[in-house]
Design an enzyme around this catalytic site. Structure first.
Site, PDB file in Angstrom:
ATOM      1  CB  SER A 195      -0.842  -0.016   1.275  1.00 48.73           C
ATOM      2  OG  SER A 195      -1.482   1.230   1.481  1.00 48.73           O
TER       3      SER A 195
ATOM      4  CE1 TYR B 269      -4.370  -2.057   5.066  1.00 48.23           C
ATOM      5  CE2 TYR B 269      -3.205  -0.019   4.605  1.00 48.23           C
ATOM      6  CZ  TYR B 269      -3.899  -1.127   4.165  1.00 48.23           C
ATOM      7  OH  TYR B 269      -4.120  -1.300   2.811  1.00 48.23           O
TER       8      TYR B 269
HETATM    9  P1  NAD Z   1     -11.266  -6.418  -0.086  1.00 53.53           P
HETATM   10  O1  NAD Z   1     -11.842  -6.272   1.271  1.00 53.53           O
HETATM   11  O2  NAD Z   1     -12.139  -6.199  -1.275  1.00 53.53           O
HETATM   12  O3  NAD Z   1     -10.551  -7.833  -0.244  1.00 53.53           O
HETATM   13  C1  NAD Z   1      -9.775  -8.381   0.795  1.00 53.53           C
HETATM   14  C2  NAD Z   1      -9.575  -9.852   0.525  1.00 53.53           C
HETATM   15  O4  NAD Z   1      -8.794 -10.407   1.598  1.00 53.53           O
HETATM   16  C3  NAD Z   1     -10.901 -10.638   0.464  1.00 53.53           C
HETATM   17  O5  NAD Z   1     -10.822 -11.649  -0.515  1.00 53.53           O
HETATM   18  C4  NAD Z   1     -10.961 -11.260   1.849  1.00 53.53           C
HETATM   19  O6  NAD Z   1     -11.748 -12.453   1.900  1.00 53.53           O
HETATM   20  C5  NAD Z   1      -9.490 -11.565   2.077  1.00 53.53           C
HETATM   21  N1  NAD Z   1      -9.216 -11.790   3.503  1.00 53.53           N
HETATM   22  C6  NAD Z   1      -9.419 -10.943   4.544  1.00 53.53           C
HETATM   23  N2  NAD Z   1      -9.119 -11.567   5.698  1.00 53.53           N
HETATM   24  C7  NAD Z   1      -8.706 -12.816   5.380  1.00 53.53           C
HETATM   25  C8  NAD Z   1      -8.295 -13.939   6.123  1.00 53.53           C
HETATM   26  N3  NAD Z   1      -8.222 -13.902   7.460  1.00 53.53           N
HETATM   27  N4  NAD Z   1      -7.960 -15.076   5.464  1.00 53.53           N
HETATM   28  C9  NAD Z   1      -8.048 -15.134   4.122  1.00 53.53           C
HETATM   29  N5  NAD Z   1      -8.444 -14.105   3.349  1.00 53.53           N
HETATM   30  C10 NAD Z   1      -8.774 -12.961   3.984  1.00 53.53           C
HETATM   31  O7  NAD Z   1     -10.043  -5.376  -0.085  1.00 53.53           O
HETATM   32  P2  NAD Z   1      -9.077  -4.869  -1.255  1.00 53.53           P
HETATM   33  O8  NAD Z   1      -9.175  -3.389  -1.257  1.00 53.53           O
HETATM   34  O9  NAD Z   1      -9.240  -5.635  -2.498  1.00 53.53           O
HETATM   35  O10 NAD Z   1      -7.673  -5.224  -0.571  1.00 53.53           O
HETATM   36  C11 NAD Z   1      -6.744  -6.127  -1.125  1.00 53.53           C
HETATM   37  C12 NAD Z   1      -5.347  -5.712  -0.695  1.00 53.53           C
HETATM   38  O11 NAD Z   1      -5.056  -4.435  -1.248  1.00 53.53           O
HETATM   39  C13 NAD Z   1      -5.172  -5.584   0.822  1.00 53.53           C
HETATM   40  O12 NAD Z   1      -3.929  -6.135   1.191  1.00 53.53           O
HETATM   41  C14 NAD Z   1      -5.177  -4.093   1.037  1.00 53.53           C
HETATM   42  O13 NAD Z   1      -4.456  -3.729   2.175  1.00 53.53           O
HETATM   43  C15 NAD Z   1      -4.533  -3.603  -0.245  1.00 53.53           C
HETATM   44  N6  NAD Z   1      -4.807  -2.204  -0.548  1.00 53.53           N
HETATM   45  C16 NAD Z   1      -6.073  -1.771  -0.815  1.00 53.53           C
HETATM   46  C17 NAD Z   1      -6.275  -0.427  -1.099  1.00 53.53           C
HETATM   47  C18 NAD Z   1      -7.641   0.144  -1.392  1.00 53.53           C
HETATM   48  O14 NAD Z   1      -7.757   1.385  -1.498  1.00 53.53           O
HETATM   49  N7  NAD Z   1      -8.667  -0.657  -1.580  1.00 53.53           N
HETATM   50  C19 NAD Z   1      -5.190   0.461  -1.119  1.00 53.53           C
HETATM   51  C20 NAD Z   1      -3.921  -0.031  -0.849  1.00 53.53           C
HETATM   52  C21 NAD Z   1      -3.733  -1.364  -0.571  1.00 53.53           C
END
Ligand code: NAD
Length: 269
Positions: free
Chosen positions: A145, A158
């Site tokens: 991130s 985080y």
């Molecule tokens: P999301 O909530 O849509 O997806 C998260 C995924 O992680 C889901 O498939 C969920 O089932 C899985 N997950 C959560 N806890 C889990 C567990 N205990 N065991 C197995 N799977 C688990 O979120 P996203 O935005 O797609 O996030 C994906 C990645 O991107 C994350 O690492 C997040 O930190 C990173 N990220 C997101 C953003 C944003 O703005 N959305 C920005 C920077 C980084």
């Protein structure tokens, strides 16, 4: 280079039942890989994810159940994945967020976020990377991130976990750097560092700002972007997936140990 340049390769994408992970699994499938997915969700959500990744072009989409907050569950999932096929591509995308000042952050929340966002990636890498090194080809992409590069208030576990993930990836990149050859493709380990991406993860933060703006969601999104992301545009999950696919390409064999921001200028400030 064919668009199906990952034909004959296998991939494992964690957190692929939603958001960015699902888009990455689809994009790797479109590039020809057989794609194993992991993530939480209802039976319907998991089936829908499998359908989408298959429709994108993956010839096979097995689902591997594991709550990644539990190291024993990660280990048992990785044993099953290895029995299916040692992955050529490993994408650690599962992640969770909770916002609160340090003094109000529950200790159990700290433990859970660090376990899922950081320790799970260590466990999948420790079990998958030696095979990649032995075979001379591998791509590990960890979805960190902007918060692996700069901090924000109210995100102590985080930010700590994402900075940790960037550091862990650099160590792994160095350890694997000399594996393989230009012909075999080499083994690389990188982080992609998104700014705001439209997924369920950031909905609570949008809602909080929308409430402050009298319930207007669009105003909430604008406020979120105005604070930090100079492009004033959200990324889509597919935009992040495109960077991951590029990192898997043969010509990216010397792109390793990097933490690549896809953040509309957030970390350029
Ligand atoms: P999301 O909530 O849509 O997806 C998260 C995924 O992680 C889901 O498939 C969920 O089932 C899985 N997950 C959560 N806890 C889990 C567990 N205990 N065991 C197995 N799977 C688990 O979120 P996203 O935005 O797609 O996030 C994906 C990645 O991107 C994350 O690492 C997040 O930190 C990173 N990220 C997101 C953003 C944003 O703005 N959305 C920005 C920077 C980084």
């Amino acid at each position: 280079m064919s668009e199906r340049f990952l034909s004959g390769r296998t991939a494992l994408v964690t957190g692929a039942t939603s958001g960015i992970g699902l888009a990455i699994a689809e994009a790797l499938g479109a590039a020809g890989a057989r794609v194993a997915i992991n993530g939480l969700g209802s039976a319907e959500q998991i089936e829908a994810a499998k359908q989408r990744v298959g429709a994108a072009g993956a010839a096979e989409v097995p689902y591997f159940d594991a709550d990644l907050s539990d190291p024993a569950a990660v280990e048992s999932m990785m044993a099953k994945v290895q029995a299916w096929s040692p992955p050529d591509v490993l994408v650690n995308c599962a992640g969770v967020q909770h916002t609160a000042p340090i003094g109000e952050m529950p200790a159990a929340t700290w433990d859970r976020i660090v376990a899922i966002n950081l320790s799970a990636a260590f466990h999948t890498m420790r079990l998958a990377l030696p095979g990649m090194v032995e075979r001379g080809f591998g791509r590990v992409v960890n979805i960190a991130s902007v918060h692996g590069l700069v901090a924000s208030v109210q995100k102590s576990p985080y930010v700590a976990s994402k900075f940790g993930l960037v550091g862990l990836s650099k160590v792994a990149a160095l350890e694997a750097a000399a594996a393989g050859s230009r012909q075999s493709g080499g083994v690389t380990v990188n982080c992609v560092c998104p700014g705001w991406v439209e997924t369920p993860l950031i909905e609570p933060q949008i809602s909080a700002r929308a409430r402050a703006a009298g319930g207007d969601r669009e105003a909430g999104v604008r406020e979120l972007l105005r604070e930090k992301q100079p492009s004033l545009r959200m990324s889509l999950p597919a935009d992040i997936a495109a960077t991951v696919v590029f990192l898997c390409r043969p010509e990216a064999h010397n792109l390793t140990g990097a933490a690549i921001p896809v953040d509309g200028g957030w970390t350029a400030q």
